[in-house]
Scaffold this active site. Structure first.
Site, PDB file in Angstrom:
ATOM      1  CG  ASP A   1       2.647   6.712  -5.547  1.00 43.01           C
ATOM      2  OD1 ASP A   1       1.659   6.754  -6.302  1.00 43.01           O
ATOM      3  OD2 ASP A   1       2.929   5.723  -4.852  1.00 43.01           O
TER       4      ASP A   1
ATOM      5  CE1 TYR B   1       1.319   7.988  -2.375  1.00 39.83           C
ATOM      6  CE2 TYR B   1       2.376   9.473  -0.815  1.00 39.83           C
ATOM      7  CZ  TYR B   1       2.465   8.528  -1.818  1.00 39.83           C
ATOM      8  OH  TYR B   1       3.699   8.124  -2.260  1.00 39.83           O
TER       9      TYR B   1
END
Length: 698
Positions: A110, A314
């Site tokens: 991430d 995200y």
């Protein structure tokens, strides 16, 4: 050969499809000169004191400050000890093998501080020295992945991000290990958990609770006057509070004799309400808690799932803004929602609008821009996921819509020298409020007053005497606690002011949910409907640390600001480490000399075998090795108190408990009792339901 390492298998599969690595292997995928593997979250962590040869809690060797921190595979508890997680060991071996076969690494964990730490800890633990590049994307759509792979960045350019993440990790270790051991030693019984962010968060919950429960309401009085003009009836309330009962009664007797009232003044003001900014994770969590009662952790999980399904960008973002280049994509994203039923008609209207550019400010975009939907429209998703998606999609439409404009009117009425105020508003331009067509909260909103003129005489139709009480500030909910964490305890409604304090809030958007969940798991607080209630244990810990440095919210917020500066290269990680080591020594000394007043709990015994039961944070278990009796302390959204558990263990039925929540999301009340199999069941007042057995939930 290129190796791509993602944070989760689902993300790895999406990337593998794009690069053509479609052959499935044990722990990775391969093909087209690519090997794609994953990390399963934090596979590597900082070693515990036992790994340095320091067993048990010993006053004389505190504080524990390693000269160099060791890294070990993720640990899991086995009995009273910790050991390496077998699944972590297995995947680390896979990653070691994959890295050994490649000549170049693409980091696809991430794109944020924790994602960077996950990779770097693995990279360091395995002793890898191969070059790596960074895939930095904000959504998992095919287009975003392809563009990201075409614009890989040198991995070394994220060294400051890693230093910030490592500084946070090591600071949490130094504070958490030393403070927890010191308080446990001072208590002389049990093990207590303290943490760099956990403890000031607990302090905010406890201080609000004590303020609320210790609040003494003060009575005051108001008069309500009812009048009308034409066919339009309306009411007005005395402008000033009346502080004494006798004065209120005297005024009431005089006022109810009056037959007319004079319009003394009329003030009109145009109110312009800007659309709300886009969501960041914290804002989404706060509103989902307020609207649906979702915990911060649940909202994050739902948003993460939507992200992995390519429906939103995200979610672990701390920004409520987007940059100019992202703004160029907004008209197309809005147009996609024309096929989404609940917003379709409004989206068609937006085709003729000039989009509001208030959320467009590249200088305020952090690692990731604000939450947006992607061009993928969900069809078959879960009920709760749908709620979160609708919130994000609706907020995107609101943020780029026009202003809501209202005329707000305040009328002062004079009745024999006593002034009454009536307020109302009329919406002239609905603007962004049309997206959900929700009424603004507030008793004066959307209440239209008749057209009046100054000096006009109106007839009164009645006067009422109202007795009221001042109110304490409400208990913290997860929504209000998230807001307090975001601004280091400063209560601010203005979005711009909140943004200015974001760098010195406590925790990060990605970690606040986990911090709150930790306080539940430690047995320091529980949920009562939406309110957060500290337990006796939590209050005892708070009482012991409330005046100590470890409970200082602002100091913790200053550290978060320092992490941001380390990330930007304007602060040195080495200097921060020296400061945190000094701080760890100071709090250790403070806590070793602390007195912890623990509640004396009455012993409870097993109804099955008669042996004493042991109370754990999430369950109550019989001490008998062959018995097996265990009761979990959370049932249908309620945390059962120690007294409730003791009542059940004694074979008695509890009093009716309010606020259980069914799987369908409906609240209900019921008493509890143990059945013949020592399972908890509901007992309803009408006895029409035989009860539901309480089963372990994972």
């Amino acid at each position: 050969m290129r190796c791509i390492i993602a944070e989760k298998p689902s993300v790895a599969r999406e990337i593998a499809t794009i690069v053509g690595a479609t052959n499935k292997k044990d722990g990775y995928l391969c093909g087209n000169n690519y090997l794609v593997t994953w990390a399963l979250g934090h596979l590597v962590q900082l070693a515990m004191p036992e790994d340095y040869g320091l067993q048990g809690f010993v006053r004389e060797r505190l504080p524990i400050i390693p000269e160099t921190f060791k890294l070990v595979p993720r640990q899991v508890k086995s009995g009273k000890e910790y050991k390496a997680d077998p699944s972590a060991l297995k995947q680390l071996n896979v990653i070691r093998s994959v890295l050994g076969q490649c000549d170049k690494i693409i980091v696809a964990t991430d794109a944020g501080r924790e994602g960077e730490l996950i990779f770097r800890y693995i990279y360091s633990y395995l002793g890898c020295q191969k070059p790596f590049e960074r895939l930095w994307i904000s959504s998992l759509t095919d287009r975003a992945i392809r563009e990201g792979l075409q614009n890989l960045r040198d991995g070394k350019s994220y060294d400051n991000l890693y230093e910030a993440a490592k500084s946070r990790s090591e600071a949490d270790w130094l504070v958490g290990i030393n403070a927890s051991q010191a308080l446990s030693i001072a208590a002389g019984q049990g093990v207590f958990s303290l943490g760099r962010v956990q403890t000031p968060t607990l302090a905010m919950v406890c201080s609000r609770y004590l303020e609320h429960t210790g609040f003494i309401p003060v009575p005051f009085w108001e008069l309500r006057l009812d009048t009308s003009h034409g066919n339009h009836e309306f009411s007005a309330i005395t402008r000033d509070r009346i502080e004494s009962r006798s004065a209120a009664k005297e005024l009431f007797e005089k006022q109810k004799q009056q037959k007319t009232v004079i319009v003394q003044s009329i003030k009109m003001k145009e109110i312009i309400q800007e659309p709300p900014l886009l969501y960041d994770l914290t804002a989404l969590q706060k509103e989902a808690n307020g609207k649906y009662g979702f915990s911060a952790d649940k909202t994050l999980s739902l948003a993460q799932k939507l992200y992995e399904q390519k429906y939103i960008t995200y979610p672990r973002t701390g920004s409520r803004y987007i940059s100019d280049d992202v703004f160029n994509e907004i008209p197309g994203l809005i147009a996609k929602l024309s096929g989404y039923t609940i917003f379709a008609s409004y989206v068609r209207k937006m085709a003729d609008m000039n989009l509001n550019i208030r959320p467009v400010d590249g200088k305020k975009v952090t690692d990731h821009h604000a939450l947006l939907v992607t061009g993928c429209i969900p069809e078959d998703i879960g009920y709760d996921e749908r709620k979160i998606y609708d919130m994000i999609a609706g907020r995107m439409l609101e943020a780029f819509s026009g202003q809501c404009i209202k005329d707000r009117t305040t009328v002062l009425l004079n009745c024999s020298g006593l002034l009454y105020a009536a307020k109302g508003s009329v919406t002239k331009v609905t603007g962004w409020r049309e997206v959900f067509n929700e009424k603004e909260e507030g008793k004066d909103e959307n209440k239209e007053l008749p057209i009046l003129t100054e000096g006009q005489e109106l007839h009164t139709s009645g006067v009422q005497l109202l007795e009221k009480l001042t109110k304490a500030r409400p208990l913290h909910t997860e929504s209000s606690l998230l807001a307090a964490m975001e601004t280091a305890g400063k209560e601010l409604e203005n979005e711009e002011q909140r943004f200015a304090l974001k760098s010195c809030g406590i925790g990060t958007p990605a970690t606040r949910a986990a911090i709150i969940e930790t306080l539940f798991s430690r047995g320091y607080m529980y949920r009562e409907k939406k309110s957060l209630i500290p337990t006796e244990k939590g209050l005892a810990v708070y009482d012991a640390v409330k005046d100590r440095r470890i409970a200082d919210v602002e100091m913790t917020g200053m550290w978060e600001d320092t992490f941001t500066k380390i990330e930007s290269g304007t602060a040195e990680a080495s200097n921060f480490k020296k400061g945190i080591e000094v701080y760890a020594s100071q709090i250790t000394g403070e806590l070793l000399n602390t007195t912890l007043s623990l509640p004396q709990e009455e012993a409870a015994f097993c109804p099955k075998c008669g042996k004493e039961v042991i109370f754990y944070p999430k369950a109550v278990k019989c001490s008998g090795t062959d018995c097996g009796l265990m009761l979990f302390t959370t049932l249908s959204g309620k945390t059962l108190s120690g007294d409730m558990i003791r009542t059940l263990l004694s074979g008695k039925q509890t009093a009716t408990i309010k606020g259980f929540k069914s799987k369908a999301g409906k609240y209900f009340d019921a008493a509890l009792v143990l059945d013949e199999e020592y399972k908890i069941k509901f007992v309803f007042d009408n006895n029409s339901n035989k009860g539901s057995k309480f089963k372990k939930k994972k």
